[in-house]
Write a protein that holds these residues in place. Structure first.
Motif, PDB file in Angstrom:
ATOM      1  N   VAL A 297      22.159  41.295  31.577  1.00 35.83           N
ATOM      2  CA  VAL A 297      23.749  41.200  31.084  1.00 35.83           C
ATOM      3  C   VAL A 297      23.743  40.265  29.536  1.00 35.83           C
ATOM      4  N   GLN A 298      22.362  39.123  29.558  1.00 35.12           N
ATOM      5  CA  GLN A 298      22.864  38.183  28.865  1.00 35.12           C
ATOM      6  C   GLN A 298      21.715  38.650  27.513  1.00 35.12           C
ATOM      7  N   SER A 299      20.981  39.003  28.170  1.00 32.89           N
ATOM      8  CA  SER A 299      19.610  39.815  26.582  1.00 32.89           C
ATOM      9  C   SER A 299      20.590  40.948  26.031  1.00 32.89           C
ATOM     10  N   SER A 300      21.495  41.215  26.764  1.00 33.17           N
ATOM     11  CA  SER A 300      22.626  42.603  26.357  1.00 33.17           C
ATOM     12  C   SER A 300      21.647  43.502  26.080  1.00 33.17           C
TER      13      SER A 300
ATOM     14  N   ILE B 186      20.592  48.580  32.717  1.00 33.21           N
ATOM     15  CA  ILE B 186      21.479  47.750  33.382  1.00 33.21           C
ATOM     16  C   ILE B 186      22.484  48.363  35.047  1.00 33.21           C
ATOM     17  N   ALA B 187      22.343  49.696  34.607  1.00 34.91           N
ATOM     18  CA  ALA B 187      23.052  50.495  35.839  1.00 34.91           C
ATOM     19  C   ALA B 187      21.458  50.851  36.964  1.00 34.91           C
ATOM     20  N   MET B 188      20.846  51.143  36.065  1.00 34.40           N
ATOM     21  CA  MET B 188      19.325  50.771  37.393  1.00 34.40           C
ATOM     22  C   MET B 188      18.926  49.584  37.813  1.00 34.40           C
ATOM     23  N   SER B 189      19.285  48.665  37.840  1.00 34.03           N
ATOM     24  CA  SER B 189      19.477  47.687  38.619  1.00 34.03           C
ATOM     25  C   SER B 189      20.233  46.999  38.962  1.00 34.03           C
TER      26      SER B 189
END
Length: 353
Positions: free
Chosen positions: A260-263, A269-272
């Motif tokens: 999220v911080q690295s955009s 993000i969904a996979m993580s």
């Protein structure tokens, strides 16, 4: 004149007795629920006042008798309505758990119908097995009025979290299995109802705590349970497995925060987040077994089923995720064997008893 008054009192008294007798007999023959005993309890104060009153008035006391004789049936009728409402809520929440189980199985069948690699299919099996298995366990809990148990309240909250995060994953990824979205929505609705009934009771007013109070107590109890020393060797095994999965969960949370911080892309993000979600559910399942081991309750049907479920999931994750020869994969397989043996041991112990 005095004789006339005494005669009127006697006639009125006889009338009162006849009215009470007729009402009681009618109630007894009309319905087994309207037994004569409650009617006598409701009307007896009025009857006593009629007998002992020095100023006996036939019309006013007859009205009082009519009112009193109707109290019992009204109270019983109200109780009957409450009973019907409670049974209706119970049936609907059971139906909800059945729908959840069916939908998660349908997710697997839908995925199996696609051309996917064997490893992917195995991974999907382990992911679907957890919510499907827990939903199946909750069917029995609801049928036997066990939703108020800490174990089932914890499972309801675990499935609720799984549904919320699952819907977030679908939103971030922009698609996915269409049946899975329906499964998450049904899970979201039914677990809120199941948890509420567990805390407040099916009548929504017999619980001693509010939902917020119970939720707070549950968090404190879980943290205390994880931090407490295991009380036996089996508990130590479950505690170790809980720490392993919880550590993996925290590492995955770190990955999400960095992404999220690295955009990073929403799909990454969904996979993580999806992996974090599955680890979170698994960790709570294993902790539930640790708690049961501390209380020497592993012979219960729910905990036997949880042992099998955890063994299946950890076994598949160990083989597919890193392989038996890798440190993490080997640990997963070893814990899977531990869960399977404990499940079988508890099953045979219960069968003998």
């Amino acid at each position: 004149m005095m004789n006339m008054m005494n005669m009127m009192k006697l006639i009125s008294l006889i009338s009162v007795v006849l009215i009470l007798a007729i009402n009681g007999t009618a109630a007894f023959h009309t319905s087994p629920r309207l037994a004569p005993i409650p009617q006598v309890q409701q009307t007896s104060p009025y009857f006593r006042s009629l007998v002992t009153s020095s100023n006996f008035d036939v019309r006013s006391n007859a009205a009082a008798i009519k009112t009193a004789s109707s109290v019992g049936p009204l109270m019983l009728s109200s109780s009957g309505e409450d009973f019907c409402k409670i049974q209706g809520r119970k049936k609907r929440v059971i139906l909800g758990y059945k729908a959840m189980t069916t939908l998660y199985i349908a997710v697997f069948l839908y995925s199996a119908s696609k051309s996917v690699a064997a490893n992917t299919l195995l991974a999907i099996t382990s992911y679907v097995a957890m919510p499907a298995g827990l939903s199946y366990i909750m069917i029995s809990a609801a049928k036997h009025d066990r939703l108020g148990s800490d174990t089932y309240k914890r499972i309801n909250l675990s499935l609720l979290e799984y549904a919320v995060l699952g819907l977030s994953v679908i939103k971030l990824s922009g698609g996915g299995n269409p049946i899975l979205k329906v499964a998450y929505i049904i899970t979201l609705i039914n677990t809120i109802k199941g948890y509420a009934y567990g805390v407040l009771g099916l009548d929504k007013k017999s619980g001693s705590d509010t939902m917020v109070q119970d939720f707070t107590k549950g968090i404190k109890s879980t943290i205390k349970g994880i931090c407490s020393d295991p009380k036996n060797m089996k508990s130590f095994g479950y505690w170790s497995a809980t720490l392993m999965v919880a550590s993996m969960k925290l590492f995955k949370l770190k990955d999400i925060i960095l992404a999220v911080q690295s955009s990073a892309a929403s799909k990454d993000i969904a996979m993580s987040l999806a992996r974090f979600n599955r680890l979170s559910l698994l960790a709570l399942m294993i902790y539930t077994l640790k708690d049961a081991a501390d209380r020497d309750r592993l012979s219960g049907t729910t905990f036997i089923q949880l042992n099998y479920l955890c063994a299946l999931v950890l076994g598949i994750v160990g083989v597919v995720g890193g392989g038996v020869m890798s440190p993490l994969g080997g640990a997963n397989v070893a814990f899977a064997a531990f869960f399977a043996v404990n499940g079988l041991s508890s099953y045979f112990k219960k069968s003998v008893l």
